[in-house]
Design an enzyme around this catalytic site. Structure first.
Site, short mmCIF file in Angstrom:
data_model
loop_
_atom_site.label_atom_id
_atom_site.label_comp_id
_atom_site.label_asym_id
_atom_site.label_seq_id
_atom_site.Cartn_x
_atom_site.Cartn_y
_atom_site.Cartn_z
N THR A 198 0.68 -1.08 -0.03
CA THR A 198 -0.16 -0.07 0.14
C THR A 198 0.82 1.19 -0.13
O THR A 198 0.52 2.23 -0.51
CB THR A 198 -0.98 0.00 1.10
OG1 THR A 198 -0.28 0.20 2.49
CG2 THR A 198 -1.87 -1.14 0.99
N LEU A 244 -3.23 4.71 -0.34
CA LEU A 244 -4.71 4.11 -0.59
C LEU A 244 -4.82 2.69 0.11
O LEU A 244 -4.76 1.81 -1.01
CB LEU A 244 -5.55 4.37 -1.92
CG LEU A 244 -5.86 5.77 -2.09
CD1 LEU A 244 -6.44 5.93 -3.45
CD2 LEU A 244 -6.91 6.01 -0.90
N HIS A 245 -4.65 2.44 1.21
CA HIS A 245 -4.43 1.08 1.56
C HIS A 245 -5.59 -0.09 1.20
O HIS A 245 -5.30 -0.90 0.71
CB HIS A 245 -4.41 1.06 3.22
CG HIS A 245 -3.34 2.00 4.02
ND1 HIS A 245 -2.04 1.30 3.81
CD2 HIS A 245 -3.59 3.07 4.60
CE1 HIS A 245 -1.32 2.50 4.78
NE2 HIS A 245 -2.38 3.63 5.06
N ASP A 246 -6.66 0.42 1.80
CA ASP A 246 -8.09 -0.81 1.49
C ASP A 246 -8.17 -1.04 0.10
O ASP A 246 -8.68 -1.91 -0.03
CB ASP A 246 -9.02 -0.49 2.42
CG ASP A 246 -8.71 -0.35 3.94
OD1 ASP A 246 -7.87 -0.97 4.18
OD2 ASP A 246 -9.17 0.19 4.75
#
Ligand code: CA
Length: 315
Positions: A198, A244-246
């Site tokens: 990420t 923008l991890h998720d």
């Protein structure tokens, strides 16, 4: 929605990046059939994550997606939240109306169990985007579901990037390490999007403007969420943008070829005060422990943002 659409449950603690992940899934009905969204305490307390999930559904014009409230605290530990990153609402940035769609009456854990038992074995994918409390509670309450899970694709952990909430641990795993240990030991196929991935999916001015320039309420909200939480990571990491991890979890469901990783053994440290919540990932294969997860290490960031922009523009 087509027959080929993959059935998923999104387990989430929104969170601006969770919100973008939910939007990406809801914008992709040919690829993804969102059976339900289960909220868990994490970035902010449960009352807010359960509310935020519905705010996002309404923003997307998808009021028919059922949203369930789940665990309000980790299995055995005191909840640690992350308002320092996400703001006091969890979705700070744009001003969005309170949701009018209701929460479902069923508990999130029971929805997960009920859905896995109702659908054909191997057809439902779980997408945890927060602490793993709800998933662990479901596995503990109904051990039979483990063999029915098609796949668990989760955001959490770190190896080369080490920690973001302690020097050793990533936030989602740190908040409920005992839950993570249960999930990683459950035997279902697991794919992990750690910080190693990420932190390569960074927002830039050009990438954020692409959302803003859509001129839609959804595009503007994504741009303003990103503007809000960027400030924290830019300062912390001196990076050009924020990870923008998720959305990496949902992007993998649509375009797995964007990601590269290794099928390895991953264990969760639950004891040490120094390293609690660390994902001990045997990236170099130095133990004979059995591989239990595909741990991603790289992403085609341009391809990722191209997918995100194209799909968000559909809402
Ligand atoms: Ca999250």
């Amino acid at each position: 929605m087509t027959n080929a659409a993959r059935k998923i449950i999104i387990d989430t603690d929104p969170g601006q990046d969770d919100a973008v992940a939910i939007l990406l899934a809801l914008a992709s009905p040919d690829d993804i059939d969102v059976l339900g969204i289960t909220a868990v305490a994490g970035n902010v307390p449960l009352a807010l994550t359960a509310k935020n999930a519905r705010i996002v559904c309404e923003l997307a014009g998808k009021r028919n997606v059922p949203v369930f409230a789940g665990a309000d605290r980790p299995l055995i530990r005191t909840l640690r939240t992350a308002e320092h990153v996400h703001g006091d609402s969890g979705l700070n940035g744009p001003a969005l109306p309170d949701p009018t769609m209701p929460l479902q009456d069923m508990h999130a854990v029971d929805f997960i169990i009920h859905t896995l038992r109702r659908e054909a074995p191997g057809t439902v994918t779980l997408c945890p985007l927060g602490p793993l409390t709800n998933i662990a509670l479901a596995l503990e309450k109904a051990p039979d579901i483990a063999a029915r899970i098609a796949h668990i694709v989760l955001m959490g952990g770190a190896y080369f990037e080490v920690g973001n909430i302690t020097p050793a641990a990533e936030f989602n795993i740190y908040v409920d390490p005992e839950a993570a240990r249960t999930v990683f030991a459950c035997g279902a196929p697991i794919t992990v999007m750690p910080l190693d991935v990420t932190h390569k999916a960074l927002t830039t001015r050009t990438r954020v403007d692409a959302f803003r320039d859509m001129g839609t309420p959804v595009g503007r909200a994504v741009a303003e969420w990103t503007d809000f939480f960027e400030r924290f990571d830019k300062q912390k990491y001196a990076s050009p943008g924020a990870p923008l991890h998720d959305p990496c979890v949902i992007a993998w469901l649509i375009k797995p070829e964007l990601f590269k990783g290794r099928h390895i053994n991953v264990e969760i440290e639950c004891e040490s005060d120094l390293t609690r919540g660390m994902t001990v990932a045997d990236w170099w294969g130095v133990t004979d422990r059995t591989p239990n997860a595909t741990f991603m290490g790289d992403v085609d960031a341009d391809g990722f943002f191209a997918l995100l922009t194209e799909r968000i523009a559909r809402l």
